[in-house]
Design a protein around this motif. Structure first.
Motif, short mmCIF file in Angstrom:
data_model
loop_
_atom_site.label_atom_id
_atom_site.label_comp_id
_atom_site.label_asym_id
_atom_site.label_seq_id
_atom_site.Cartn_x
_atom_site.Cartn_y
_atom_site.Cartn_z
N GLY A 392 -17.11 12.90 -32.81
CA GLY A 392 -17.07 12.98 -33.32
C GLY A 392 -16.38 13.69 -34.16
O GLY A 392 -15.38 14.77 -33.81
N ASP A 393 -16.73 14.21 -35.42
CA ASP A 393 -16.61 15.41 -36.25
C ASP A 393 -17.21 16.68 -35.81
O ASP A 393 -18.75 16.77 -36.09
N VAL A 394 -17.11 17.71 -34.72
CA VAL A 394 -17.40 18.78 -34.63
C VAL A 394 -17.53 20.02 -35.64
O VAL A 394 -16.98 19.89 -35.85
N ASP A 395 -19.06 21.00 -35.84
CA ASP A 395 -19.21 21.76 -36.66
C ASP A 395 -19.33 22.87 -35.63
O ASP A 395 -19.72 22.54 -33.83
N LYS A 396 -19.67 23.80 -36.33
CA LYS A 396 -19.75 24.80 -36.13
C LYS A 396 -21.32 25.37 -36.12
O LYS A 396 -21.69 25.48 -37.02
N VAL A 397 -22.20 26.23 -35.19
CA VAL A 397 -24.01 26.82 -35.69
C VAL A 397 -23.39 27.84 -34.96
O VAL A 397 -22.66 28.23 -34.07
#
Length: 442
Positions: A392-397
């Motif tokens: 899906g929509d990859v985010d950053k952590v």
């Protein structure tokens, strides 16, 4: 939580138990008159203990075809995410005025429950021929339960301390004497023991009316969109055939409960007491596994095309995801690869070389089902499955890097984010219960 004024309202006028002390000198050796005893027994025979027609909650024996493990086919290709058009959720009716905690308590435990408590407690005392026991009533049962709620909050090491001069809690001592409290607790019942058949296999039959009352209310609550299924442990170390041991859990010994909760609120919508999987459909257990059968049991009243469901690898199986897809319930869960016909993932060693935040995706290569799996490498490899979402929509952590001794940003697939955000409902409920758990020792 119940405030002091709410507990006072539950206890009554706050003077003294209307029954009096157990060892009062005014008691006669044969307290029950013959006419009263006959009337009580006749009432029991006429009612047979059934004050209302309780709703029965049994797993729906719906048959469906699942793909055999040998017929599962995987392909190393991106997951074809379906376009979801969710139906509107049932909107809850919000009260105009904020209700008191006591009013919410009465929603789960109405007068019928207290009537059963009083009736069967008296009946048990009669059957044991306890001549000095004075019959109880609904109001005294409310006082009795209210005292237990207070004890669950204060947590004295011994029950008798609540009546001792140096430690006395006035709200308890004024409403019920110590001896009367122990007399009620000794004889406390909510069913008739003689009504239990020899063929009975229900280990919880003596508390089943309480279970049914709470379950009935939980089932009537409007569901939120994100739901989760997980297990809960009620601490217990006594002798009980269904007692479970769970290594690595905060509560290792106790009674296991499976719950369907709100993913973010922790509100319970359905639950089942665990006493083995015999109460589940055997064919269902064979096709989706025991954990998957629990999920289908708890979600049998969840309407289609409205909710997202989350669970861990104890419950996950290929058959479960396939069945939930047929029911239009959109699910995400951590998985065990051997329960999914060994999908062609990269090995942990290969992903470690490729670096942290590496994600590898596979999907089913079959016409009749669409299930995607993602293996994401953080500190270790984490495999997840879904019937509606993968990268899906990859985010950053941010994660701590031991070598750099600093926080670094890594990419996180959407399936991991959704799972982390909505899987903690049962844990939140456990946390709230732990603050006011009723624990009583002698």
């Amino acid at each position: 939580m119940l405030r002091e004024e709410d507990i006072l309202a539950l206890l009554g006028d706050g003077n003294v138990s209307d029954i009096g002390e157990l060892d009062s000198g005014n008691e006669s050796e044969d307290f029950f008159p013959e006419a009263e005893l006959t009337e009580l027994l006749n009432e029991f025979e006429n009612n047979d203990g059934n004050f209302e027609n309780e709703k029965e909650y049994n797993i729906a024996g719906k048959t469906f075809e699942t793909t055999k493990k040998c017929d599962v086919r995987w392909a190393r290709k991106p997951f074809a995410q379906p376009r979801l058009h969710l139906e509107n959720l049932d909107q809850p009716l919000y009260p105009i005025l904020l209700r008191s905690p006591l009013e919410y308590f009465n929603e789960y435990f109405d007068n019928d429950i207290f009537e059963k408590m009083a009736f069967f407690t008296n009946l048990y005392a009669v059957s044991k021929q306890i001549s000095r026991f004075k019959p109880t009533n609904i109001n005294e049962m409310k006082i009795f339960i209210g005292i237990h709620i207070i004890m669950g909050s204060l947590k004295y090491p011994r029950v008798r301390l609540y009546w001792e001069d140096n430690f006395q809690i006035n709200i308890i001592a004024r409403n019920m004497t110590r001896d009367r409290f122990f007399a009620l607790r000794t004889n406390f019942h909510i069913i008739d023991n003689n009504s239990i058949s020899k063929e009975n296999k229900d280990k919880f039959i003596k508390v089943r009316p309480l279970f049914d009352a709470v379950l009935k209310k939980c089932n009537s609550l409007p569901l939120e969109q994100d739901l989760c299924v997980d297990e809960q442990m009620v601490p217990f170390k006594g002798q009980l055939s269904i007692k479970q041991y769970m290594k690595g859990k905060p509560i290792k010994w106790g009674v296991k409960i499976f719950l369907l909760c709100g993913g973010k609120s922790g509100m319970a919508y359905n639950f089942m007491l665990f006493q083995g999987y015999s109460e589940l459909d055997s064919n269902l257990v064979k096709s989706v596994g025991s954990g998957g059968s629990v999920v289908l049991h708890l979600t049998q009243n969840v309407p289609p095309n409205r909710h997202f469901l989350y669970f861990d690898n104890y419950f996950s199986s290929f058959g479960l995801f396939e069945r939930l897809q047929q029911l239009n319930i959109y699910a995400v869960g951590t998985i065990r690869s051997n329960w999914f016909a060994q999908p062609p993932f990269l090995s942990d060693k290969q992903m470690r070389k490729m670096g942290r935040d590496t994600a590898f995706e596979v999907t089913t290569d079959m016409n009749h089902c669409n299930i995607g799996l993602v293996k994401w490498f953080d500190n270790k490899a984490v495999p997840l499955g879904s019937n509606y979402e993968t990268s899906g929509d990859v985010d950053k952590v941010e994660r701590w890097d031991k070598k750099k001794k600093a926080y670094v940003e890594i990419e996180r697939p959407e399936i991991v984010r959704r799972y982390n955000e909505s899987m903690g409902g049962v844990d939140k409920m456990d946390q709230l219960i732990s603050y006011y758990r009723i624990l009583i020792t002698q």
